[in-house]
Design an enzyme around this catalytic site. Sequence first.
Site, PDB file in Angstrom:
ATOM      1  CE  LYS A 132      -1.961   2.550   3.245  1.00 17.08           C
ATOM      2  NZ  LYS A 132      -1.827   3.891   2.632  1.00 17.08           N
ATOM      3  CD  GLU A 172      12.504   3.645   8.304  1.00 19.78           C
ATOM      4  OE1 GLU A 172      12.449   4.501   9.233  1.00 19.78           O
ATOM      5  OE2 GLU A 172      12.569   3.935   7.108  1.00 19.78           O
ATOM      6  CB  CYS A 217      13.311   8.154   7.845  1.00 20.86           C
ATOM      7  SG  CYS A 217      14.156   7.048   6.734  1.00 20.86           S
ATOM      8  CD  GLU A 257      10.778  11.833  11.475  1.00 25.31           C
ATOM      9  OE1 GLU A 257       9.674  11.329  11.734  1.00 25.31           O
ATOM     10  OE2 GLU A 257      11.641  11.254  10.806  1.00 25.31           O
TER      11      GLU A 257
HETATM   12  O1  TXE Z   1       2.622   9.683   8.119  1.00 29.58           O
HETATM   13  P1  TXE Z   1       1.716   8.455   8.502  1.00 29.58           P
HETATM   14  P2  TXE Z   1       2.244  11.070   7.402  1.00 29.58           P
HETATM   15  C1  TXE Z   1       6.672  11.241   9.891  1.00 29.58           C
HETATM   16  C2  TXE Z   1       7.086  12.656   9.569  1.00 29.58           C
HETATM   17  C3  TXE Z   1       5.831  13.241   9.016  1.00 29.58           C
HETATM   18  C4  TXE Z   1       4.753  12.554   9.850  1.00 29.58           C
HETATM   19  C5  TXE Z   1       3.389  12.490   9.251  1.00 29.58           C
HETATM   20  O2  TXE Z   1       7.472  13.300  10.751  1.00 29.58           O
HETATM   21  O3  TXE Z   1       5.775  14.609   9.153  1.00 29.58           O
HETATM   22  O4  TXE Z   1       5.266  11.259  10.048  1.00 29.58           O
HETATM   23  O5  TXE Z   1       3.415  11.975   7.932  1.00 29.58           O
HETATM   24  C6  TXE Z   1      -0.399   4.818   6.633  1.00 29.58           C
HETATM   25  N1  TXE Z   1      -2.689   1.907  10.210  1.00 29.58           N
HETATM   26  N2  TXE Z   1       7.033  10.344   8.822  1.00 29.58           N
HETATM   27  O6  TXE Z   1       0.949  11.607   7.914  1.00 29.58           O
HETATM   28  O7  TXE Z   1       0.358   8.892   8.904  1.00 29.58           O
HETATM   29  C7  TXE Z   1      -0.586   5.965   5.656  1.00 29.58           C
HETATM   30  O8  TXE Z   1      -1.703   5.748   4.811  1.00 29.58           O
HETATM   31  C8  TXE Z   1      -2.020   1.555   9.110  1.00 29.58           C
HETATM   32  C9  TXE Z   1       8.322   9.752   8.896  1.00 29.58           C
HETATM   33  O9  TXE Z   1       2.317  10.862   5.954  1.00 29.58           O
HETATM   34  O10 TXE Z   1       2.481   7.613   9.461  1.00 29.58           O
HETATM   35  C10 TXE Z   1       0.743   5.940   4.923  1.00 29.58           C
HETATM   36  O11 TXE Z   1       0.740   4.927   3.925  1.00 29.58           O
HETATM   37  N3  TXE Z   1      -1.492   2.439   8.243  1.00 29.58           N
HETATM   38  C11 TXE Z   1       8.492   8.704   7.898  1.00 29.58           C
HETATM   39  C12 TXE Z   1       1.751   5.562   6.007  1.00 29.58           C
HETATM   40  O12 TXE Z   1       0.970   4.917   7.015  1.00 29.58           O
HETATM   41  C13 TXE Z   1      -1.624   3.744   8.519  1.00 29.58           C
HETATM   42  C14 TXE Z   1       7.831   8.812   6.624  1.00 29.58           C
HETATM   43  C15 TXE Z   1       2.479   6.758   6.617  1.00 29.58           C
HETATM   44  O13 TXE Z   1       1.531   7.679   7.115  1.00 29.58           O
HETATM   45  C16 TXE Z   1      -2.303   4.185   9.668  1.00 29.58           C
HETATM   46  C17 TXE Z   1       6.524   9.378   6.717  1.00 29.58           C
HETATM   47  C18 TXE Z   1      -2.852   3.198  10.534  1.00 29.58           C
HETATM   48  N4  TXE Z   1      -3.516   3.505  11.666  1.00 29.58           N
HETATM   49  C19 TXE Z   1       6.198  10.149   7.767  1.00 29.58           C
HETATM   50  N5  TXE Z   1      -2.272   5.546   9.677  1.00 29.58           N
HETATM   51  C20 TXE Z   1       9.799   7.999   7.796  1.00 29.58           C
HETATM   52  N6  TXE Z   1      10.047   7.079   8.687  1.00 29.58           N
HETATM   53  O14 TXE Z   1      10.535   8.178   6.854  1.00 29.58           O
HETATM   54  C21 TXE Z   1      -1.595   5.934   8.586  1.00 29.58           C
HETATM   55  N7  TXE Z   1      -1.190   4.853   7.869  1.00 29.58           N
END
Ligand code: TXE
Length: 414
Positions: free
Chosen positions: A105, A180, A214, A313
């Site tokens: 996904k 991660e 990240c 972060e």
């Molecule tokens: O992340 P989300 P977002 C951090 C970074 C960023 C913040 C928010 O600080 O500003 O997170 O970003 C899916 N069950 N990182 O809102 O919500 C969602 O659909 C299952 C760091 O984009 O964590 C997407 O595919 N899945 C990071 C993925 O999770 C769920 C990279 C990431 O979304 C879910 C991204 C749930 N309950 C953001 N909720 C890094 N490690 O590099 C959301 N998703």
Amino acid sequence: MLKYADLVEQHSDKISHLESISMGQPIWLAKAIVGMQVASWRYYAGFTDKIPGETYPENGDGFFKMVNYEPLGVCAGISAWNGTQFSVARKIAPAVAVGNTYIFKSSEKSPLGVLYLGKLFKEAGFPPGVVNLLSGSGRVGALLASHMDIAHITFTGSAAAGRQVQIAAAKSNLKHVVLELGGKSPALIFNDANLDNAVAHNSRGFLLNSGQICMAGSRILVQSGIAPKFIEALKAAFIKLNDLLADPALDSTYLGPLADKAQFERVMSYLEGAKKDGIEVLTGGGRKGDRGRFVEPTILMDPDVTAKVYTEEIFGPVVVIKTFETEKEAIEMANNTSYGLGATVYTNDITRALRVTAELEAGTVTVNSFHRLVPETPFGGKKQSGYGREGGFEGIKLFLEAKTVQINMTMPED
Ligand code: TXE
């Protein structure tokens, strides 16, 4: 797998364009990340016939023992938006190389490039059902995490959503979970570091993808002897890079905007909070222009260790700088975080590099450079940056389960 890698390489321009229009990634970087996808598929293709098992001879216990490594079945991956094309390779390639099927996904912020890959998987000859590509929001991710027929899930994203995935896995079928979750990675600059090198990696390197990476070294810790020169040079580099913020669709653009309005507002709220708290803004600190979601490369000076901009972060082009006196102090400051994804060390003293590397609580430590993600080495976090590793042979091991077979060799009693 090799045919698919060739097809991705041939379609790189189109895939990079789709990635770039989704989340504002500069075209050159989108192409580089597609190249990383290609390299990872080729790397993992090599494992398809190289998974050995083990045998243990009868040693007086009457049994001949075998250990076979088997695929888990249906595996799933939930991706972030910042490096989707790399995520596709690190998640799907090792899983299918050893006989699993996969449901991937993408993030709702970057769905287009992945959808395009569907026809390439088909053209390469993957049997129907082996690779499945989904779009959708966190609700779709939550359904995967709680699905009773999925054996394994890898999640890349925020710590908050990662926690939800782990809870859903525990409440459903106890599927394997790999997380991660980002970081607040320290960059340690010692007095004996090569100044130009340290400045380049902490400016051009840190600002890649506008800081939305990240393992970006967003907490710079610099030793007091080199601090004045380093800080002055870093400021100059950030100001220069500010001029390079431009339309991501142009081949000449090095730095693009943030991914979307939500990410922009999130970063701006950190900057406003820092200003309210009286934290010194050495350069940047605001929006660039009034069109698009461009944020100026920003340096914040000496925040308190409890300040949000020092502990959380930000995921944008914002670094914080603090100074230190001794190696011991630097290590303590570096490890004073709930995260543990990456760390970088700048020094010309190899013994110091080895000492400090051993003490740092991070899944990856890089010396005299920004991090490089390569197919053959594992990547992942310690502490609340998550657990499990993607990449390298570790990435293969995730998708295999040992089966022990014991064969009774004793003669039945007459
Ligand atoms: O992340 P989300 P977002 C951090 C970074 C960023 C913040 C928010 O600080 O500003 O997170 O970003 C899916 N069950 N990182 O809102 O919500 C969602 O659909 C299952 C760091 O984009 O964590 C997407 O595919 N899945 C990071 C993925 O999770 C769920 C990279 C990431 O979304 C879910 C991204 C749930 N309950 C953001 N909720 C890094 N490690 O590099 C959301 N998703």
